[in-house]
Design an enzyme around this catalytic site. Structure first.
Site, PDB file in Angstrom:
ATOM      1  N   LYS A  49      49.533 -18.273  33.273  1.00 32.45           N
ATOM      2  CA  LYS A  49      50.801 -18.988  33.422  1.00 32.45           C
ATOM      3  C   LYS A  49      51.448 -18.659  34.766  1.00 32.45           C
ATOM      4  CE  LYS A  49      54.779 -17.959  31.180  1.00 32.45           C
ATOM      5  NZ  LYS A  49      55.884 -18.150  32.149  1.00 32.45           N
ATOM      6  N   ASP A  76      54.732 -23.203  34.456  1.00 27.91           N
ATOM      7  CA  ASP A  76      55.941 -23.046  33.637  1.00 27.91           C
ATOM      8  C   ASP A  76      57.182 -23.178  34.510  1.00 27.91           C
ATOM      9  OD1 ASP A  76      57.592 -22.479  31.495  1.00 27.91           O
ATOM     10  OD2 ASP A  76      57.231 -20.312  31.541  1.00 27.91           O
ATOM     11  N   LYS A  78      59.707 -25.346  33.666  1.00 31.18           N
ATOM     12  CA  LYS A  78      60.834 -25.721  32.782  1.00 31.18           C
ATOM     13  C   LYS A  78      61.746 -26.722  33.471  1.00 31.18           C
ATOM     14  CE  LYS A  78      60.838 -21.371  30.220  1.00 31.18           C
ATOM     15  NZ  LYS A  78      60.031 -20.525  31.147  1.00 31.18           N
ATOM     16  N   LEU A  79      61.185 -27.871  33.812  1.00 30.92           N
ATOM     17  CA  LEU A  79      61.951 -28.883  34.546  1.00 30.92           C
ATOM     18  C   LEU A  79      63.079 -29.442  33.673  1.00 30.92           C
ATOM     19  CD1 LEU A  79      58.943 -30.784  36.189  1.00 30.92           C
ATOM     20  CD2 LEU A  79      60.345 -28.971  37.189  1.00 30.92           C
ATOM     21  N   ASP A  81      66.124 -32.193  34.822  1.00 27.14           N
ATOM     22  CA  ASP A  81      66.870 -32.908  35.864  1.00 27.14           C
ATOM     23  C   ASP A  81      66.924 -34.368  35.443  1.00 27.14           C
ATOM     24  OD1 ASP A  81      67.958 -33.748  38.393  1.00 27.14           O
ATOM     25  OD2 ASP A  81      66.904 -32.109  39.393  1.00 27.14           O
ATOM     26  N   PRO A  83      65.745 -38.187  34.879  1.00 25.32           N
ATOM     27  CA  PRO A  83      64.379 -38.632  34.580  1.00 25.32           C
ATOM     28  C   PRO A  83      63.546 -38.953  35.822  1.00 25.32           C
ATOM     29  CG  PRO A  83      65.900 -39.614  33.019  1.00 25.32           C
ATOM     30  CD  PRO A  83      66.743 -38.885  34.026  1.00 25.32           C
ATOM     31  N   ASN A  84      64.107 -39.626  36.792  1.00 25.13           N
ATOM     32  CA  ASN A  84      63.324 -40.000  37.971  1.00 25.13           C
ATOM     33  C   ASN A  84      62.791 -38.765  38.700  1.00 25.13           C
ATOM     34  OD1 ASN A  84      62.414 -41.964  40.053  1.00 25.13           O
ATOM     35  ND2 ASN A  84      63.895 -40.846  41.316  1.00 25.13           N
ATOM     36  N   THR A 138      63.573 -18.249  24.249  1.00 24.67           N
ATOM     37  CA  THR A 138      63.468 -17.087  23.360  1.00 24.67           C
ATOM     38  C   THR A 138      64.507 -16.015  23.690  1.00 24.67           C
ATOM     39  OG1 THR A 138      61.622 -16.500  24.801  1.00 24.67           O
ATOM     40  CG2 THR A 138      61.072 -17.225  22.606  1.00 24.67           C
ATOM     41  N   ARG A 218      55.359  -9.039  30.156  1.00 24.75           N
ATOM     42  CA  ARG A 218      55.554  -7.634  30.532  1.00 24.75           C
ATOM     43  C   ARG A 218      54.801  -6.650  29.654  1.00 24.75           C
ATOM     44  NH1 ARG A 218      61.914  -8.668  31.025  1.00 24.75           N
ATOM     45  NH2 ARG A 218      61.224 -10.271  29.557  1.00 24.75           N
TER      46      ARG A 218
HETATM   47  O1  C5P Z   1      57.598 -10.546  29.940  1.00 23.38           O
HETATM   48  P1  C5P Z   1      57.758 -11.456  28.780  1.00 23.38           P
HETATM   49  O2  C5P Z   1      56.708 -11.298  27.714  1.00 23.38           O
HETATM   50  O3  C5P Z   1      59.151 -11.482  28.224  1.00 23.38           O
HETATM   51  O4  C5P Z   1      57.478 -12.886  29.440  1.00 23.38           O
HETATM   52  C1  C5P Z   1      57.660 -14.084  28.780  1.00 23.38           C
HETATM   53  C2  C5P Z   1      57.235 -15.189  29.689  1.00 23.38           C
HETATM   54  O5  C5P Z   1      57.378 -16.411  28.957  1.00 23.38           O
HETATM   55  C3  C5P Z   1      58.071 -15.350  30.943  1.00 23.38           C
HETATM   56  O6  C5P Z   1      57.215 -15.835  31.969  1.00 23.38           O
HETATM   57  C4  C5P Z   1      59.107 -16.401  30.573  1.00 23.38           C
HETATM   58  O7  C5P Z   1      59.515 -17.159  31.673  1.00 23.38           O
HETATM   59  C5  C5P Z   1      58.307 -17.259  29.599  1.00 23.38           C
HETATM   60  N1  C5P Z   1      59.076 -18.004  28.600  1.00 23.38           N
HETATM   61  C6  C5P Z   1      59.962 -17.399  27.725  1.00 23.38           C
HETATM   62  N2  C5P Z   1      60.671 -18.148  26.827  1.00 23.38           N
HETATM   63  C7  C5P Z   1      60.492 -19.464  26.754  1.00 23.38           C
HETATM   64  C8  C5P Z   1      59.563 -20.092  27.608  1.00 23.38           C
HETATM   65  C9  C5P Z   1      58.857 -19.310  28.516  1.00 23.38           C
HETATM   66  O8  C5P Z   1      60.108 -16.172  27.754  1.00 23.38           O
HETATM   67  N3  C5P Z   1      61.137 -20.182  25.857  1.00 23.38           N
END
Ligand code: C5P
Length: 245
Positions: A49, A76, A78-79, A81, A83-84, A138, A218
């Site tokens: 990712k 990843d 996460k756009l 904005d 629609p265009n 999350t 992490r």
């Molecule tokens: O380090 P950690 O396990 O918290 O990383 C989670 C990864 O998932 C990060 O790259 C974060 O941007 C991504 N992410 C997230 N929650 C979301 C979508 C993506 O934590 N809803």
């Protein structure tokens, strides 16, 4: 391009099955670091990712480099904005050969459809590639079932190939997001530091609840020994009840 990832219907050894469910979040500050980490941890992860930090640092070149080495790339960004703008950005992402691109479902149906159409117009990846809709981050503690269900339904009705949600959201999201790949970040080993994530789960419990692809960040990238940490995540899955054998 031939890619190796297949989320649903994974076959092979139990190690192969575990690997097919794991995506490595390359949240590092340079292309060199990302490529080295991806190569080193390749035995444990079927998807890599590229998130905001790496994309800002390395741009499309790092995405092309990873795809060029045969990695399934999950972009990843996460756009969110108009629609265009989202449609045009997704068109460029499709041309990079990525497997997945994320957009925020909070952007609404028109925006998500623009992303799906734009990405599909240029995507060179094999079947299964497309847009993942982010339901609720999350890091947000309590999204509420109504919001979650509405966002999951939006992902299904707009042509997304998958949805991103917390493991705790799966009971609400899964019945609505029929046929979609369910991607779950916020994964931690038992007793480890959640950091800024509010809704975390262990790898095994996320799969037991119906996740298809786990985003591992992490837990591995901040470990003193990332390869040992990745092996530990993988091994924890081999003990779970989710396997298809
Ligand atoms: O380090 P950690 O396990 O918290 O990383 C989670 C990864 O998932 C990060 O790259 C974060 O941007 C991504 N992410 C997230 N929650 C979301 C979508 C993506 O934590 N809803």
């Amino acid at each position: 391009m031939e890619t190796e990832h297949e989320v649903q219907g994974a076959t092979g050894t139990r190690e192969d099955q575990a690997r097919s469910h794991l995506a490595l979040a390359l949240d590092v500050g340079s292309a060199e670091e990302a490529l080295a980490l991806a190569r080193r941890l390749r035995p444990h992860f079927s998807v890599v990712k590229v998130g905001l930090e790496l994309f800002v640092a390395g741009g499309p070149d790092v995405v092309r480099a990873l795809a060029g080495e045969g990695f399934d790339v999950f972009l990843d960004l996460k756009l969110h904005d108009i629609p265009n703008t989202v449609g045009r950005a997704a068109t460029r992402a499709g041309a990079l050969g990525v497997r997945y691109l994320t957009v925020h479902l909070a952007g609404g149906a028109q925006m998500v459809r623009a992303a799906v159409e734009g990405f599909g117009s240029t995507s060179t990846d094999s079947s299964g590639s497309g847009i993942l809709g982010v339901t609720v981050l999350t890091s947000e503690p309590d999204p509420g079932d109504e919001v979650l269900a509405a966002r999951a339904a939006l992902a299904a009705s707009t042509g997304c190939v998958g949805a991103v949600c917390a493991a705790a959201d799966l009971p609400v999201v899964r019945p609505v997001a029929t046929g979609l790949v369910l991607v779950v970040p916020g994964i931690r080993m038992e007793g480890s530091d959640p950091g800024d994530q509010a809704r975390v789960a262990t790898p095994g419990s996320a799969l037991d609840n119906g996740a298809d692809l786990l985003v591992i960040g992490r837990t591995v990238t901040a470990a003193a020994d990332p390869a040992a940490a990745a092996a530990q995540v993988s091994a924890s899955l081999l003990r779970g009840s989710w396997q298809q054998d």
